[in-house]
Motif scaffolding. Structure first.
Motif, PDB file in Angstrom:
ATOM      1  N   ALA A 278       0.892  -1.171   0.000  1.00  0.00           N
ATOM      2  CA  ALA A 278       0.000   0.000   0.000  1.00  0.00           C
ATOM      3  C   ALA A 278       0.923   1.211   0.000  1.00  0.00           C
ATOM      4  O   ALA A 278       2.051   1.143   0.512  1.00  0.00           O
ATOM      5  CB  ALA A 278      -0.885   0.007   1.237  1.00  0.00           C
ATOM      6  N   ASP A 279       0.471   2.305  -0.582  1.00  0.00           N
ATOM      7  CA  ASP A 279       1.294   3.521  -0.655  1.00  0.00           C
ATOM      8  C   ASP A 279       0.348   4.712  -0.481  1.00  0.00           C
ATOM      9  O   ASP A 279      -0.317   5.115  -1.434  1.00  0.00           O
ATOM     10  CB  ASP A 279       2.018   3.561  -2.010  1.00  0.00           C
ATOM     11  CG  ASP A 279       2.902   4.789  -2.148  1.00  0.00           C
ATOM     12  OD1 ASP A 279       3.063   5.537  -1.170  1.00  0.00           O
ATOM     13  OD2 ASP A 279       3.433   5.000  -3.266  1.00  0.00           O
ATOM     14  N   VAL A 280       0.283   5.216   0.741  1.00  0.00           N
ATOM     15  CA  VAL A 280      -0.769   6.179   1.103  1.00  0.00           C
ATOM     16  C   VAL A 280      -0.164   7.409   1.761  1.00  0.00           C
ATOM     17  O   VAL A 280       0.666   7.284   2.675  1.00  0.00           O
ATOM     18  CB  VAL A 280      -1.785   5.513   2.071  1.00  0.00           C
ATOM     19  CG1 VAL A 280      -2.830   6.531   2.540  1.00  0.00           C
ATOM     20  CG2 VAL A 280      -2.470   4.316   1.396  1.00  0.00           C
ATOM     21  N   GLY A 362       1.491   9.718 -10.366  1.00  0.00           N
ATOM     22  CA  GLY A 362       1.368   8.412  -9.720  1.00  0.00           C
ATOM     23  C   GLY A 362       2.131   7.343 -10.472  1.00  0.00           C
ATOM     24  O   GLY A 362       2.729   7.605 -11.520  1.00  0.00           O
ATOM     25  N   HIS A 363       2.090   6.148  -9.912  1.00  0.00           N
ATOM     26  CA  HIS A 363       2.852   5.014 -10.444  1.00  0.00           C
ATOM     27  C   HIS A 363       2.053   3.749 -10.212  1.00  0.00           C
ATOM     28  O   HIS A 363       1.162   3.709  -9.354  1.00  0.00           O
ATOM     29  CB  HIS A 363       4.215   4.924  -9.729  1.00  0.00           C
ATOM     30  CG  HIS A 363       4.098   5.002  -8.229  1.00  0.00           C
ATOM     31  ND1 HIS A 363       3.808   3.912  -7.458  1.00  0.00           N
ATOM     32  CD2 HIS A 363       4.184   6.058  -7.381  1.00  0.00           C
ATOM     33  CE1 HIS A 363       3.745   4.290  -6.187  1.00  0.00           C
ATOM     34  NE2 HIS A 363       3.950   5.588  -6.095  1.00  0.00           N
ATOM     35  N   TYR A 364       2.384   2.703 -10.966  1.00  0.00           N
ATOM     36  CA  TYR A 364       1.756   1.411 -10.716  1.00  0.00           C
ATOM     37  C   TYR A 364       2.170   0.919  -9.339  1.00  0.00           C
ATOM     38  O   TYR A 364       3.261   1.251  -8.828  1.00  0.00           O
ATOM     39  CB  TYR A 364       2.169   0.393 -11.778  1.00  0.00           C
ATOM     40  CG  TYR A 364       1.516   0.594 -13.131  1.00  0.00           C
ATOM     41  CD1 TYR A 364       0.167   0.935 -13.230  1.00  0.00           C
ATOM     42  CD2 TYR A 364       2.239   0.417 -14.310  1.00  0.00           C
ATOM     43  CE1 TYR A 364      -0.432   1.108 -14.474  1.00  0.00           C
ATOM     44  CE2 TYR A 364       1.649   0.584 -15.550  1.00  0.00           C
ATOM     45  CZ  TYR A 364       0.307   0.931 -15.622  1.00  0.00           C
ATOM     46  OH  TYR A 364      -0.279   1.097 -16.840  1.00  0.00           O
ATOM     47  N   ILE A 400      -2.973   1.823  -9.655  1.00  0.00           N
ATOM     48  CA  ILE A 400      -2.113   3.003  -9.779  1.00  0.00           C
ATOM     49  C   ILE A 400      -2.320   3.916  -8.575  1.00  0.00           C
ATOM     50  O   ILE A 400      -3.405   3.916  -7.978  1.00  0.00           O
ATOM     51  CB  ILE A 400      -2.401   3.734 -11.116  1.00  0.00           C
ATOM     52  CG1 ILE A 400      -1.251   4.661 -11.505  1.00  0.00           C
ATOM     53  CG2 ILE A 400      -3.740   4.483 -11.082  1.00  0.00           C
ATOM     54  CD1 ILE A 400      -1.209   5.008 -12.984  1.00  0.00           C
ATOM     55  N   THR A 401      -1.286   4.671  -8.207  1.00  0.00           N
ATOM     56  CA  THR A 401      -1.459   5.668  -7.155  1.00  0.00           C
ATOM     57  C   THR A 401      -1.862   6.991  -7.810  1.00  0.00           C
ATOM     58  O   THR A 401      -1.454   7.292  -8.933  1.00  0.00           O
ATOM     59  CB  THR A 401      -0.162   5.895  -6.357  1.00  0.00           C
ATOM     60  OG1 THR A 401       0.820   6.498  -7.210  1.00  0.00           O
ATOM     61  CG2 THR A 401       0.381   4.599  -5.780  1.00  0.00           C
ATOM     62  N   VAL A 402      -2.682   7.746  -7.089  1.00  0.00           N
ATOM     63  CA  VAL A 402      -3.051   9.090  -7.550  1.00  0.00           C
ATOM     64  C   VAL A 402      -2.621  10.032  -6.429  1.00  0.00           C
ATOM     65  O   VAL A 402      -3.229  10.042  -5.361  1.00  0.00           O
ATOM     66  CB  VAL A 402      -4.560   9.187  -7.837  1.00  0.00           C
ATOM     67  CG1 VAL A 402      -4.899  10.558  -8.409  1.00  0.00           C
ATOM     68  CG2 VAL A 402      -4.985   8.095  -8.805  1.00  0.00           C
ATOM     69  N   GLU A 403      -1.517  10.739  -6.660  1.00  0.00           N
ATOM     70  CA  GLU A 403      -0.855  11.439  -5.556  1.00  0.00           C
ATOM     71  C   GLU A 403      -0.376  12.846  -5.940  1.00  0.00           C
ATOM     72  O   GLU A 403       0.830  13.118  -5.981  1.00  0.00           O
ATOM     73  CB  GLU A 403       0.320  10.616  -5.036  1.00  0.00           C
ATOM     74  CG  GLU A 403       1.278  10.079  -6.082  1.00  0.00           C
ATOM     75  CD  GLU A 403       2.465   9.362  -5.436  1.00  0.00           C
ATOM     76  OE1 GLU A 403       3.097   9.944  -4.541  1.00  0.00           O
ATOM     77  OE2 GLU A 403       2.740   8.221  -5.836  1.00  0.00           O
ATOM     78  N   PRO A 404      -1.333  13.735  -6.201  1.00  0.00           N
ATOM     79  CA  PRO A 404      -0.909  15.110  -6.473  1.00  0.00           C
ATOM     80  C   PRO A 404      -0.353  15.763  -5.218  1.00  0.00           C
ATOM     81  O   PRO A 404      -0.635  15.313  -4.092  1.00  0.00           O
ATOM     82  CB  PRO A 404      -2.214  15.785  -6.901  1.00  0.00           C
ATOM     83  CG  PRO A 404      -3.269  15.020  -6.168  1.00  0.00           C
ATOM     84  CD  PRO A 404      -2.787  13.590  -6.135  1.00  0.00           C
ATOM     85  N   ILE A 442      -1.614  14.195  -1.165  1.00  0.00           N
ATOM     86  CA  ILE A 442      -2.700  13.264  -0.816  1.00  0.00           C
ATOM     87  C   ILE A 442      -2.611  12.123  -1.822  1.00  0.00           C
ATOM     88  O   ILE A 442      -2.624  12.359  -3.029  1.00  0.00           O
ATOM     89  CB  ILE A 442      -4.088  13.951  -0.889  1.00  0.00           C
ATOM     90  CG1 ILE A 442      -4.118  15.179   0.038  1.00  0.00           C
ATOM     91  CG2 ILE A 442      -5.182  12.955  -0.505  1.00  0.00           C
ATOM     92  CD1 ILE A 442      -5.397  16.009  -0.067  1.00  0.00           C
ATOM     93  N   GLU A 443      -2.509  10.901  -1.312  1.00  0.00           N
ATOM     94  CA  GLU A 443      -2.208   9.756  -2.188  1.00  0.00           C
ATOM     95  C   GLU A 443      -3.122   8.580  -1.895  1.00  0.00           C
ATOM     96  O   GLU A 443      -3.173   8.095  -0.760  1.00  0.00           O
ATOM     97  CB  GLU A 443      -0.740   9.328  -1.977  1.00  0.00           C
ATOM     98  CG  GLU A 443      -0.350   8.091  -2.753  1.00  0.00           C
ATOM     99  CD  GLU A 443       1.132   7.756  -2.643  1.00  0.00           C
ATOM    100  OE1 GLU A 443       1.759   8.157  -1.650  1.00  0.00           O
ATOM    101  OE2 GLU A 443       1.639   7.089  -3.562  1.00  0.00           O
ATOM    102  N   ASP A 444      -3.839   8.137  -2.923  1.00  0.00           N
ATOM    103  CA  ASP A 444      -4.696   6.951  -2.826  1.00  0.00           C
ATOM    104  C   ASP A 444      -4.241   5.907  -3.840  1.00  0.00           C
ATOM    105  O   ASP A 444      -3.534   6.233  -4.797  1.00  0.00           O
ATOM    106  CB  ASP A 444      -6.156   7.325  -3.147  1.00  0.00           C
ATOM    107  CG  ASP A 444      -6.817   8.106  -2.022  1.00  0.00           C
ATOM    108  OD1 ASP A 444      -6.181   8.338  -0.988  1.00  0.00           O
ATOM    109  OD2 ASP A 444      -7.992   8.498  -2.207  1.00  0.00           O
TER     110      ASP A 444
END
Ligand code: GLY
Ligand code: MN
Ligand code: MN
Length: 474
Positions: A278-280, A362-364, A400-404, A442-444
């Motif tokens: 997980a990457d949060v 983001g990244h896989y 994928i992560t979405v982390e702006p 913020i990263e989901d």
């Protein structure tokens, strides 16, 4: 039992992964008509710290794990394409080791635990390779990863072998699209990570040093079954949150000069569950209440993320989503007065927003935090895309992560201020009011679906909820 736990009660789908990799190799690995193949992979070795008899922390090799689901060190596997036979080789019993470590897994136990056809001992590997070479004959190709073959392993019986990068590349590409079992593993890693993020929120108001919050995070992960971190946690208070991969995690939460509590904490941390990550990231006020400027930046980053999430579905071009995040950032920074003197399009074209949002969207995510198959171009001359770790269209089933983020980092922004062609777009007097905000990210973690996405991350991110959770600690 939750549906996630029900899926995970079954075996890791190693055989299906072996078949998918073999299929990829048949299509891209140079195998001719009527040919056959054998994959050989090794686990990570037991390794010692230099000059001691103490073991290094163990991390399983991902290619081996993907085709076995096995976390044992010193093991190996073969997969024979035409026979569709996956064999796991485990270390035999070493009487000297039993005294210290107890009995090892037996072949019978391993057969029950792993999705393989046969279990043999690692002492049989060369004999087994000889047998496989006999079965595949002149049309057989042995595939192995060059740097991951132990001394003493012999591929001599095979007429043809590819011991270069072909197998590694095939596994890296195959890993991009996840099956339900892998998604359940990432969901489970996220569930534990959610508990750990909440534990940090609860501890934040009374803690006095970043390391107490790191301990709250790691302790909660271990207590719930994630013994390893997916990556070194980033526990960054105050302006350290502007350092993207801050690692110290040892600073006081009160500014030693002013004796005031620092504004925010950026926590980028994720547990690893049975090798999946997980990457949060969450950013929250250490006092329980955002200052107006912190809140403005927080709301902007959240808007960047929510609008990008809305764009995501199978086939979306990742660069388009990344550019949209920049557009939202530009509009927001213009509204706050930090940017000026240009239209949204002009500021985008001049790449001014890369001063505030310098990394990729983001990244896989999977067996690795920065998972394989993204085809980044770190040599891209365009600074907007240089650090974008995924290029191209997103397939359904990828995660994928979405982390702006928006950061006020002097090292990154000052070169823009020194270049008159860029400085004219930045209002320094307004900017000066924002340095103390540091950085907000913020990263989901989301699964791409045919019509949209599924968000696996449940850690709180609505500002009021985050503030309330920090406030609850007193
Ligand atoms: N935690 C590292 C990253 O977000 O890429
Ligand atoms: Mn990330
Ligand atoms: Mn992260």
């Amino acid at each position: 039992m939750t549906s996630t736990d029900a899926i995970l009660a079954g075996k890791y789908p190693a055989k299906a992964h072996a078949r998918r990799v073999a299929e990829y190799l048949r299509q891209h690995g140079g195998l001719g008509e009527g040919s056959d193949g054998v994959i050989y992979l090794e686990a990570q070795k037991t390794r010692l710290h230099e000059d001691t008899d103490t073991e290094l922390p163990f991390r399983q090799r991902r290619p081996f794990y993907y085709l076995s689901g096995c976390l044992l060190p010193d093991a190996a596997l073969t997969y024979h394409f035409n026979a569709d036979e996956l064999t796991l080789y485990i270390p035999p019993l070493d009487p000297d080791a039993v005294v210290w470590s107890g009995l090892p897994l037996s072949p019978e136990e391993a057969e029950k635990q792993y999705d393989v056809d046969r279990v043999r001992f690692t002492t049989d590997v060369n004999a087994a390779l000889g047998e496989l070479a006999g079965k595949t004959g002149d049309k057989g190709v042995l595939f192995a990863i060059k740097e991951q073959v132990s001394e003493g392993i012999s591929f001599a019986p095979f007429t043809n072998s590819d011991i270069g990068s072909t197998l590694r590349a095939a596994i890296e590409e195959t890993r991009v699209v996840k099956d339900d079992y892998e998604i359940a593993l990432i969901r489970k890693a996220n569930e534990i990570t959610n508990l750990a993020h909440r534990a940090v929120l609860r501890a934040a108001r009374t803690a006095s040093n970043e390391r107490e919050l790191e301990a709250a995070f790691i302790g909660t992960c271990i207590a719930h079954g994630a013994r390893q971190m997916a990556y070194h946690p980033i526990v960054a208070s105050g302006t350290s949150s502007a350092t993207l991969h801050y690692v110290s995690n040892d600073q006081p939460l009160v500014d030693p000069e002013t004796q005031e509590r620092k504004l925010n904490l950026l926590l980028d941390a994720g547990g690893e569950y049975r090798a999946y990550a997980a990457d949060v990231t969450r950013t929250f006020p250490l006092s329980g209440k955002f200052t107006p400027r912190s809140r403005a930046i927080y709301d902007l980053v959240l808007q960047m993320q929510l609008e990008c999430l809305d764009m995501i579905k199978e086939g979306v071009q990742w660069e388009d989503v990344h550019v949209h995040a920049h557009r939202v950032a530009i509009c927001g920074l213009l509204k706050l007065g930090i940017l000026r003197s240009g239209s949204e399009d002009e500021l985008l074209e001049k790449r001014i927003s890369t001063a505030f949002f310098p990394h990729g969207l983001g990244h896989y995510l999977g067996l690795d935090t920065h998972d394989t198959g993204g085809h980044a171009n770190y040599q891209d001359p365009d600074p907007m895309f240089r650090y974008l770790r995924v290029r191209g269209k997103l397939p359904a089933g990828s995660v994928i992560t979405v982390e702006p983020g928006v950061y006020f980092c002097r090292f990154i922004i000052e070169p823009f201020l020194k270049d008159p062609a860029k400085a004219k777009y930045i209002d320094q007097s307004v900017l000066d009011e924002y340095w103390s905000v540091g950085g907000v990210r913020i990263e989901d973690n989301v699964v791409i679906t045919k019509d949209g996405h599924e968000n696996l991350t449940t850690a709180p991110k609505v500002a009021e909820e985050v503030q309330a959770l920090v406030g609850e600690s007193v």
